[in-house]
Design a protein around this motif. Structure first.
Motif, PDB file in Angstrom:
ATOM      1  N   LEU A 242       0.750  -1.311   0.072  1.00  0.00           N
ATOM      2  CA  LEU A 242       0.099   0.133  -0.137  1.00  0.00           C
ATOM      3  C   LEU A 242       0.865   1.273   0.005  1.00  0.00           C
ATOM      4  CD1 LEU A 242      -2.914  -0.968   2.429  1.00  0.00           C
ATOM      5  CD2 LEU A 242      -2.955  -0.755   0.137  1.00  0.00           C
ATOM      6  N   MET A 243       2.059   1.214   0.572  1.00  0.00           N
ATOM      7  CA  MET A 243       2.782   2.379   0.557  1.00  0.00           C
ATOM      8  C   MET A 243       4.351   1.926   1.103  1.00  0.00           C
ATOM      9  SD  MET A 243       2.792   5.591   0.075  1.00  0.00           S
ATOM     10  CE  MET A 243       1.127   6.098   0.006  1.00  0.00           C
TER      11      MET A 243
ATOM     12  N   ASN B   5       4.100  -1.549   3.613  1.00  0.00           N
ATOM     13  CA  ASN B   5       2.842  -1.759   4.346  1.00  0.00           C
ATOM     14  C   ASN B   5       2.180  -2.765   3.565  1.00  0.00           C
ATOM     15  OD1 ASN B   5       2.797   0.595   6.540  1.00  0.00           O
ATOM     16  ND2 ASN B   5       3.938   1.256   4.769  1.00  0.00           N
TER      17      ASN B   5
ATOM     18  N   GLN C 259       2.740  -3.577   8.751  1.00  0.00           N
ATOM     19  CA  GLN C 259       4.231  -2.699   8.393  1.00  0.00           C
ATOM     20  C   GLN C 259       5.474  -3.405   8.921  1.00  0.00           C
ATOM     21  OE1 GLN C 259       4.834   1.072  10.738  1.00  0.00           O
ATOM     22  NE2 GLN C 259       4.273   1.940   8.983  1.00  0.00           N
TER      23      GLN C 259
ATOM     24  N   GLU D 114       9.116   8.751   0.016  1.00  0.00           N
ATOM     25  CA  GLU D 114       8.316   7.831   0.079  1.00  0.00           C
ATOM     26  C   GLU D 114       8.672   7.239   1.328  1.00  0.00           C
ATOM     27  OE1 GLU D 114       5.964   4.552  -1.749  1.00  0.00           O
ATOM     28  OE2 GLU D 114       6.029   6.871  -1.764  1.00  0.00           O
TER      29      GLU D 114
ATOM     30  N   ARG E 159       6.290   8.724   3.833  1.00  0.00           N
ATOM     31  CA  ARG E 159       4.910   8.443   3.536  1.00  0.00           C
ATOM     32  C   ARG E 159       4.617   7.108   4.125  1.00  0.00           C
ATOM     33  NH1 ARG E 159       5.966  11.234  -1.324  1.00  0.00           N
ATOM     34  NH2 ARG E 159       6.831   9.648  -2.414  1.00  0.00           N
ATOM     35  N   SER E 160       5.860   6.030   3.968  1.00  0.00           N
ATOM     36  CA  SER E 160       5.472   4.784   4.389  1.00  0.00           C
ATOM     37  C   SER E 160       5.324   4.711   5.843  1.00  0.00           C
ATOM     38  CB  SER E 160       6.751   4.098   3.938  1.00  0.00           C
ATOM     39  OG  SER E 160       7.834   4.047   4.586  1.00  0.00           O
TER      40      SER E 160
ATOM     41  N   CYS F 105       1.682   5.290   6.875  1.00  0.00           N
ATOM     42  CA  CYS F 105       0.678   4.599   6.522  1.00  0.00           C
ATOM     43  C   CYS F 105      -0.248   3.966   7.714  1.00  0.00           C
ATOM     44  CB  CYS F 105       1.170   3.693   5.778  1.00  0.00           C
ATOM     45  SG  CYS F 105      -0.043   2.536   5.034  1.00  0.00           S
TER      46      CYS F 105
ATOM     47  N   PHE G  17      -4.813   9.365   3.580  1.00  0.00           N
ATOM     48  CA  PHE G  17      -4.020   8.374   2.946  1.00  0.00           C
ATOM     49  C   PHE G  17      -4.148   8.203   1.520  1.00  0.00           C
ATOM     50  CE2 PHE G  17      -3.226   4.196   1.523  1.00  0.00           C
ATOM     51  CZ  PHE G  17      -1.806   3.748   1.968  1.00  0.00           C
TER      52      PHE G  17
ATOM     53  N   MET H 160      -1.170   8.121  -1.610  1.00  0.00           N
ATOM     54  CA  MET H 160      -1.063   7.545  -2.828  1.00  0.00           C
ATOM     55  C   MET H 160      -0.969   8.114  -4.230  1.00  0.00           C
ATOM     56  SD  MET H 160      -3.889   4.476  -1.762  1.00  0.00           S
ATOM     57  CE  MET H 160      -3.832   3.292  -3.481  1.00  0.00           C
TER      58      MET H 160
ATOM     59  N   SER I 279       2.484   9.440  -4.182  1.00  0.00           N
ATOM     60  CA  SER I 279       3.598   8.417  -4.321  1.00  0.00           C
ATOM     61  C   SER I 279       3.447   7.897  -5.759  1.00  0.00           C
ATOM     62  CB  SER I 279       3.049   7.294  -3.601  1.00  0.00           C
ATOM     63  OG  SER I 279       3.934   5.961  -3.599  1.00  0.00           O
TER      64      SER I 279
ATOM     65  N   TYR J 155       7.023  14.776   2.899  1.00  0.00           N
ATOM     66  CA  TYR J 155       6.278  13.515   2.591  1.00  0.00           C
ATOM     67  C   TYR J 155       5.452  13.835   1.319  1.00  0.00           C
ATOM     68  CZ  TYR J 155       2.543  15.877   5.539  1.00  0.00           C
ATOM     69  OH  TYR J 155       1.797  16.600   5.969  1.00  0.00           O
TER      70      TYR J 155
END
Length: 568
Positions: A128-129, A141, A307, A442, A445-446, A449, A461, A465, A468, A516
């Protein structure tokens, strides 16, 4: 000795077994000797007989005939297992039972129905991230999917590996001998072996051969345990994970093969050791990625988002997936196999990371000691402001050639340069600044998540995406609706604009300039995938959409409210 006195005496000894004599200093003979010494020591240290058979229970290790009988007579135990793994979906249960029967019969016809086997399943995954950052110390994730690889595996008495597939027209039989391949090893270093001309020539001679992934798992295991003679296996394999679609079809083969080989050879490895071996093993096919895909396959659970952090490996939060949302996977049917031409692009991006980070540290010596991985390029880690990070990035060229790297990097980086250039063809231009910015953003961002999903901030979220995906984006629609290549997204002017935004008192500008929120430029999408993402994102009820997997083809993932799924 120096005074002429006799120190040694030679005498002939008659032996019954010629294999006790080492005829050559070859690695395969050395491993046989090491294995003999290890087993002898074990017998001396332990009065009980050493068990050389798999340490599996009757529920895990039975004849093919016995497994088929269990499937022919559905029981409450079988149903409980199906519900636990696949949920309460009767149609899916029936499909999985059919798949199991098919792969068991495939094994039985080739190797015998009275052979004892274990069954291994390795599900595909979506991330997902946290794309492209597991090997930079970032986080991923993961969410497991129901598409998977199933393997039926039995132990052999020799070191041969034989594999067959339930789709023989597409995937022919595989056969090799571990000792024969071991003779090619550079024992001191796995990377030397996978970079050798012999391995490269083998990959070029049969690009995309599914057997390479079986070899990757088995050979990495033998290299890791050089004092043990790994026994061969018979394998029947079936899978329905779309190939080269960003859902880890190739990695499922590595995970399934290695998991079976470890169990049947009696090894006991931690999760971290297993996942590291999988990631390093897949270097054999030519890619230089991390172990994120393998971690997801190994640790994935139905309906859970896990995660996972790297360098060092660690499992973080595991949370329930958002109840009112569904992840949709759409296949572009553009294939980008890791073992073919696409690997040059993938490996060029890894070189951008490695050489770009070296430049970042060289041009910013005041923070060099605090930066080991790309994940360390973060305000909290460096004790700096976000603007300071953008100023440091301005010192890294946006576009470079191989000659540029050679002239700018100091002499201590010569080996780093040669090692990275050896993994791929010359791409003409590298883009270290954009890749480093993408990676740092990234990773930020991860980290966010699971907290966003757990806090029911799904829409926010979804915005991440989109950002990203823009990091991988290569095109946008022009005035006529046709998708056109993107201009530079990490120019000096762009970074200076972010610094100005952060200095302003406009909340929207300040938010937009946060680390981010930066896409950077990894550029591993395709125009078709960009268009698919844009189409899905325009549907009401869609929180976000982005490319899935390593890129250059494959699938997209769409996070949508359940009532919006039909419209998507």
């Amino acid at each position: 000795d120096t005074e002429g006195r006799r120190l040694y005496r030679l005498r002939a000894v008659a032996i019954d077994n010629p294999d006790w004599i080492q005829g050559f200093n070859s690695p395969d003979e050395l491993v046989a000797i090491q294995d003999y010494v290890r087993r002898t020591k074990q017998r001396r240290q332990r009065p009980v007989e050493v068990v050389e058979r798999p340490r599996l229970t009757a529920k895990q290790y039975a004849t093919v005939e016995r497994w088929l009988a269990k499937l022919e007579r559905p029981s409450p135990t079988l149903r409980r297992w199906l519900v636990k793994i696949y949920g309460a979906h009767e149609d899916l249960h029936a499909e999985k039972v059919r798949d199991l029967r098919r792969v068991l019969k495939c094994y039985g016809r080739r190797f015998g129905f009275d052979e004892k086997v274990c069954i291994v399943r390795a599900p595909g995954r979506i991330n997902l991230m946290g794309r492209h950052v597991d090997h930079r110390g970032g986080m991923t994730n993961f969410l497991a999917i129901h598409r998977e690889t199933m393997a039926v595996v039995g132990l052999r008495e020799d070191q041969n590996v034989l594999a067959v597939n339930t789709a023989p027209d597409r995937f022919g039989p595989v056969e090799f001998n571990i000792s024969e391949l071991i003779g090619r090893f550079a024992w001191s270093d796995w990377i030397n072996f996978v970079n050798s001309n012999w391995v490269r020539n083998m990959l070029y001679a049969a690009p995309g051969d599914w057997g390479h992934y079986i070899k990757a798992a088995i050979l990495r295991l033998q290299h890791r345990f050089q004092d043990v003679k790994i026994r061969g296996v018979n394998i029947a394999l079936s899978g329905n994970v779309p190939i080269a679609a960003g859902l880890s079809s190739s990695s499922t083969i590595v995970v399934a093969t290695l998991q079976a080989a470890i169990a049947l050879n009696g090894f006991d490895l931690s999760s971290q050791q297993f996942i590291d071996l999988c990631g390093e093993g897949e270097w054999f096919v030519g890619s230089r990625g991390g172990a994120g895909d393998h971690a997801a396959i190994y640790l994935g659970q139905r309906g859970k988002v896990a995660q996972v952090g790297y360098l060092p490996f660690r499992v973080g939060k595991i949370i329930d997936a958002p109840r009112h949302y569904q992840v949709i996977i759409a296949n572009s049917y553009i294939q980008a196999t890791k073992s073919s031409a696409a690997k040059h692009t993938f490996n060029a991006r890894v070189a951008d990371y490695n050489l770009g980070l070296a430049l970042f540290k060289q041009f910013n010596p005041q923070i060099a000691g605090a930066v080991e991985y790309v994940r360390d390029i973060h305000p909290e880690k460096l004790g700096s402001t976000t603007s300071d990070i953008y100023r440091m990035l301005l010192k890294v060229p946006e576009r470079m050639t191989r000659e540029d790297f050679k002239s700018l990097l100091s002499g201590e980086h010569q080996e780093l340069i040669e090692t990275n250039f050896a993994t791929h063809a010359d791409p003409e231009y590298y883009h270290p600044r954009g890749v480093i910015l993408y990676g740092a953003a990234e990773i930020a961002r991860s980290r966010m998540c699971v907290d966003l999903l757990e806090g029911d901030q799904v829409e926010r979220f979804g915005q991440l995406m989109q950002v990203s995906h823009d990091g991988d984006r290569v095109s946008r629609p022009g005035p006529d609706g046709r998708y056109q290549p993107l201009p530079s997204r990490c120019s000096d002017r762009y970074l200076q604009g972010l610094i100005s935004d952060l200095a302003s008192e406009d909340p929207h500008r300040v938010l937009r300039a946060q680390l981010y929120m930066q896409p950077g430029s990894y550029a591993c999408s395709t125009p078709e995938i960009d268009q698919m993402v844009d189409i899905a994102s325009a549907v009401p009820g869609v929180a976000g959409a982005q490319i899935a997997g390593a890129g250059l083809g494959g699938c997209i993932m769409v996070l949508a409210r359940k009532e919006a799924v039909p419209a998507v």
